[in-house]
Design a protein around this motif. Structure first.
Motif, PDB file in Angstrom:
ATOM      1  N   LYS A 121       0.805  -1.221   0.000  1.00 30.02           N
ATOM      2  CA  LYS A 121       0.000   0.000   0.000  1.00 30.02           C
ATOM      3  C   LYS A 121       0.835   1.268   0.000  1.00 30.02           C
ATOM      4  O   LYS A 121       0.323   2.343   0.215  1.00 30.02           O
ATOM      5  CB  LYS A 121      -0.942  -0.008   1.199  1.00 30.02           C
ATOM      6  CG  LYS A 121      -1.962  -1.114   1.098  1.00 30.02           C
ATOM      7  CD  LYS A 121      -3.013  -0.999   2.139  1.00 30.02           C
ATOM      8  CE  LYS A 121      -4.033  -2.099   1.921  1.00 30.02           C
ATOM      9  NZ  LYS A 121      -5.243  -1.909   2.638  1.00 30.02           N
ATOM     10  N   ARG A 122       2.113   1.152  -0.235  1.00 30.21           N
ATOM     11  CA  ARG A 122       2.971   2.343  -0.319  1.00 30.21           C
ATOM     12  C   ARG A 122       4.067   2.053  -1.314  1.00 30.21           C
ATOM     13  O   ARG A 122       3.966   1.106  -2.073  1.00 30.21           O
ATOM     14  CB  ARG A 122       3.530   2.702   1.047  1.00 30.21           C
ATOM     15  CG  ARG A 122       4.273   1.565   1.741  1.00 30.21           C
ATOM     16  CD  ARG A 122       4.824   2.020   3.055  1.00 30.21           C
ATOM     17  NE  ARG A 122       3.752   2.225   4.004  1.00 30.21           N
ATOM     18  CZ  ARG A 122       3.639   1.594   5.138  1.00 30.21           C
ATOM     19  NH1 ARG A 122       4.537   0.735   5.503  1.00 30.21           N
ATOM     20  NH2 ARG A 122       2.645   1.826   5.944  1.00 30.21           N
ATOM     21  N   SER A 123       5.116   2.808  -1.325  1.00 38.84           N
ATOM     22  CA  SER A 123       6.206   2.577  -2.272  1.00 38.84           C
ATOM     23  C   SER A 123       6.860   1.222  -2.033  1.00 38.84           C
ATOM     24  O   SER A 123       7.108   0.835  -0.893  1.00 38.84           O
ATOM     25  CB  SER A 123       7.269   3.671  -2.145  1.00 38.84           C
ATOM     26  OG  SER A 123       6.769   4.883  -2.636  1.00 38.84           O
ATOM     27  N   THR A 124       7.110   0.543  -3.124  1.00 41.27           N
ATOM     28  CA  THR A 124       7.759  -0.756  -3.082  1.00 41.27           C
ATOM     29  C   THR A 124       8.928  -0.717  -4.052  1.00 41.27           C
ATOM     30  O   THR A 124       8.792  -0.255  -5.183  1.00 41.27           O
ATOM     31  CB  THR A 124       6.776  -1.873  -3.490  1.00 41.27           C
ATOM     32  OG1 THR A 124       5.642  -1.816  -2.631  1.00 41.27           O
ATOM     33  CG2 THR A 124       7.417  -3.237  -3.393  1.00 41.27           C
ATOM     34  N   ALA A 125      10.099  -1.173  -3.610  1.00 40.27           N
ATOM     35  CA  ALA A 125      11.299  -1.188  -4.453  1.00 40.27           C
ATOM     36  C   ALA A 125      11.474  -2.577  -5.049  1.00 40.27           C
ATOM     37  O   ALA A 125      11.647  -3.554  -4.321  1.00 40.27           O
ATOM     38  CB  ALA A 125      12.525  -0.796  -3.639  1.00 40.27           C
ATOM     39  N   PHE A 126      11.430  -2.662  -6.378  1.00 40.02           N
ATOM     40  CA  PHE A 126      11.632  -3.921  -7.080  1.00 40.02           C
ATOM     41  C   PHE A 126      13.038  -3.957  -7.657  1.00 40.02           C
ATOM     42  O   PHE A 126      13.537  -2.966  -8.174  1.00 40.02           O
ATOM     43  CB  PHE A 126      10.613  -4.068  -8.212  1.00 40.02           C
ATOM     44  CG  PHE A 126       9.213  -4.296  -7.715  1.00 40.02           C
ATOM     45  CD1 PHE A 126       8.340  -3.241  -7.563  1.00 40.02           C
ATOM     46  CD2 PHE A 126       8.778  -5.565  -7.391  1.00 40.02           C
ATOM     47  CE1 PHE A 126       7.050  -3.449  -7.097  1.00 40.02           C
ATOM     48  CE2 PHE A 126       7.492  -5.788  -6.931  1.00 40.02           C
ATOM     49  CZ  PHE A 126       6.630  -4.724  -6.781  1.00 40.02           C
ATOM     50  N   CYS A 127      13.667  -5.118  -7.580  1.00 35.29           N
ATOM     51  CA  CYS A 127      15.034  -5.310  -8.062  1.00 35.29           C
ATOM     52  C   CYS A 127      15.115  -5.103  -9.569  1.00 35.29           C
ATOM     53  O   CYS A 127      14.309  -5.623 -10.325  1.00 35.29           O
ATOM     54  CB  CYS A 127      15.499  -6.724  -7.708  1.00 35.29           C
ATOM     55  SG  CYS A 127      17.149  -7.107  -8.327  1.00 35.29           S
ATOM     56  N   ARG A 128      16.110  -4.336 -10.011  1.00 36.48           N
ATOM     57  CA  ARG A 128      16.408  -4.173 -11.433  1.00 36.48           C
ATOM     58  C   ARG A 128      17.726  -4.824 -11.804  1.00 36.48           C
ATOM     59  O   ARG A 128      17.981  -5.111 -12.963  1.00 36.48           O
ATOM     60  CB  ARG A 128      16.499  -2.685 -11.809  1.00 36.48           C
ATOM     61  CG  ARG A 128      15.191  -2.041 -12.071  1.00 36.48           C
ATOM     62  CD  ARG A 128      15.301  -0.744 -12.859  1.00 36.48           C
ATOM     63  NE  ARG A 128      16.359   0.150 -12.457  1.00 36.48           N
ATOM     64  CZ  ARG A 128      17.181   0.773 -13.311  1.00 36.48           C
ATOM     65  NH1 ARG A 128      17.082   0.602 -14.607  1.00 36.48           N
ATOM     66  NH2 ARG A 128      18.108   1.583 -12.865  1.00 36.48           N
ATOM     67  N   CYS A 129      18.584  -5.053 -10.824  1.00 35.01           N
ATOM     68  CA  CYS A 129      19.924  -5.566 -11.129  1.00 35.01           C
ATOM     69  C   CYS A 129      19.952  -7.078 -11.299  1.00 35.01           C
ATOM     70  O   CYS A 129      20.867  -7.629 -11.900  1.00 35.01           O
ATOM     71  CB  CYS A 129      20.925  -5.139 -10.061  1.00 35.01           C
ATOM     72  SG  CYS A 129      20.753  -6.011  -8.478  1.00 35.01           S
ATOM     73  N   GLY A 130      18.955  -7.764 -10.758  1.00 33.37           N
ATOM     74  CA  GLY A 130      18.891  -9.214 -10.866  1.00 33.37           C
ATOM     75  C   GLY A 130      19.655  -9.957  -9.783  1.00 33.37           C
ATOM     76  O   GLY A 130      19.666 -11.178  -9.754  1.00 33.37           O
ATOM     77  N   ALA A 131      20.315  -9.238  -8.878  1.00 38.90           N
ATOM     78  CA  ALA A 131      21.163  -9.892  -7.877  1.00 38.90           C
ATOM     79  C   ALA A 131      20.545  -9.944  -6.477  1.00 38.90           C
ATOM     80  O   ALA A 131      21.136 -10.515  -5.573  1.00 38.90           O
ATOM     81  CB  ALA A 131      22.513  -9.183  -7.810  1.00 38.90           C
ATOM     82  N   SER A 132      19.372  -9.383  -6.302  1.00 38.12           N
ATOM     83  CA  SER A 132      18.742  -9.384  -4.982  1.00 38.12           C
ATOM     84  C   SER A 132      18.526 -10.793  -4.465  1.00 38.12           C
ATOM     85  O   SER A 132      18.173 -11.704  -5.214  1.00 38.12           O
ATOM     86  CB  SER A 132      17.392  -8.656  -5.045  1.00 38.12           C
ATOM     87  OG  SER A 132      16.710  -8.783  -3.815  1.00 38.12           O
ATOM     88  N   ASN A 133      18.721 -10.962  -3.175  1.00 40.77           N
ATOM     89  CA  ASN A 133      18.428 -12.237  -2.532  1.00 40.77           C
ATOM     90  C   ASN A 133      16.998 -12.259  -1.997  1.00 40.77           C
ATOM     91  O   ASN A 133      16.615 -13.192  -1.303  1.00 40.77           O
ATOM     92  CB  ASN A 133      19.416 -12.495  -1.387  1.00 40.77           C
ATOM     93  CG  ASN A 133      20.800 -12.762  -1.930  1.00 40.77           C
ATOM     94  OD1 ASN A 133      20.970 -13.598  -2.820  1.00 40.77           O
ATOM     95  ND2 ASN A 133      21.786 -12.051  -1.424  1.00 40.77           N
TER      96      ASN A 133
END
Length: 140
Positions: free
Chosen positions: A112-124
């Motif tokens: 329900k607020r800002s959400t950060a989605f991975c763009r680099c592909g390396a997130s665990n």
């Protein structure tokens, strides 16, 4: 100015409204309700082959807004809520607004607020950003 083509397919009190120029061919319609949507059929939409609830549910998933409906005199127009999406330089994709995120395992999360989605592909913590872009010197 070119007139917009609008086609209507009615069964009883329910009408499927299709605007072909808006269609992005996501195929959600005929993959969800193949008994209703047949791209090679004439007519290609047969609303009598599904329940009103099944039609409403499918139409509300149309990503382009090419499909809408009218039911008992009320019109369901495409969503007017604005969800904001921005790219952080060398960082994540920030999406602000009400979101339903369907994860790879099929589970759902409501944001329900800002959400950060991975763009680099390396997130665990995919699909979410965990800051790994900084440690791998991601550029994008």
């Amino acid at each position: 100015m070119e007139k917009e083509i609008v086609k209507e397919y009615t069964h009883g009190d329910f009408t499927v409204v299709w605007k072909p120029k808006k269609c992005i061919h996501s195929e959600i319609c005929f993959k969800t309700l193949p008994e209703v949507y047949d791209p090679k059929g004439k007519p290609w939409i047969k609303p009598e082959n599904a329940t009103v609830e099944a039609l409403k549910s499918q139409i509300e998933k149309c990503p382009s807004g090419a499909l809408t409906y009218k039911y008992k005199g009320e019109t369901k127009m495409e969503e007017t809520k604005i969800t904001e999406c921005s790219i952080v330089e060398n960082g994540p994709l920030l999406v602000s607004g009400n979101l339903k995120v369907v994860l790879a395992d099929g589970s759902e999360e409501i944001k329900k607020r800002s959400t950060a989605f991975c763009r680099c592909g390396a997130s665990n913590n995919k699909p979410y950003c965990d800051g790994t872009h900084k440690t791998i010197a991601f550029v994008g």
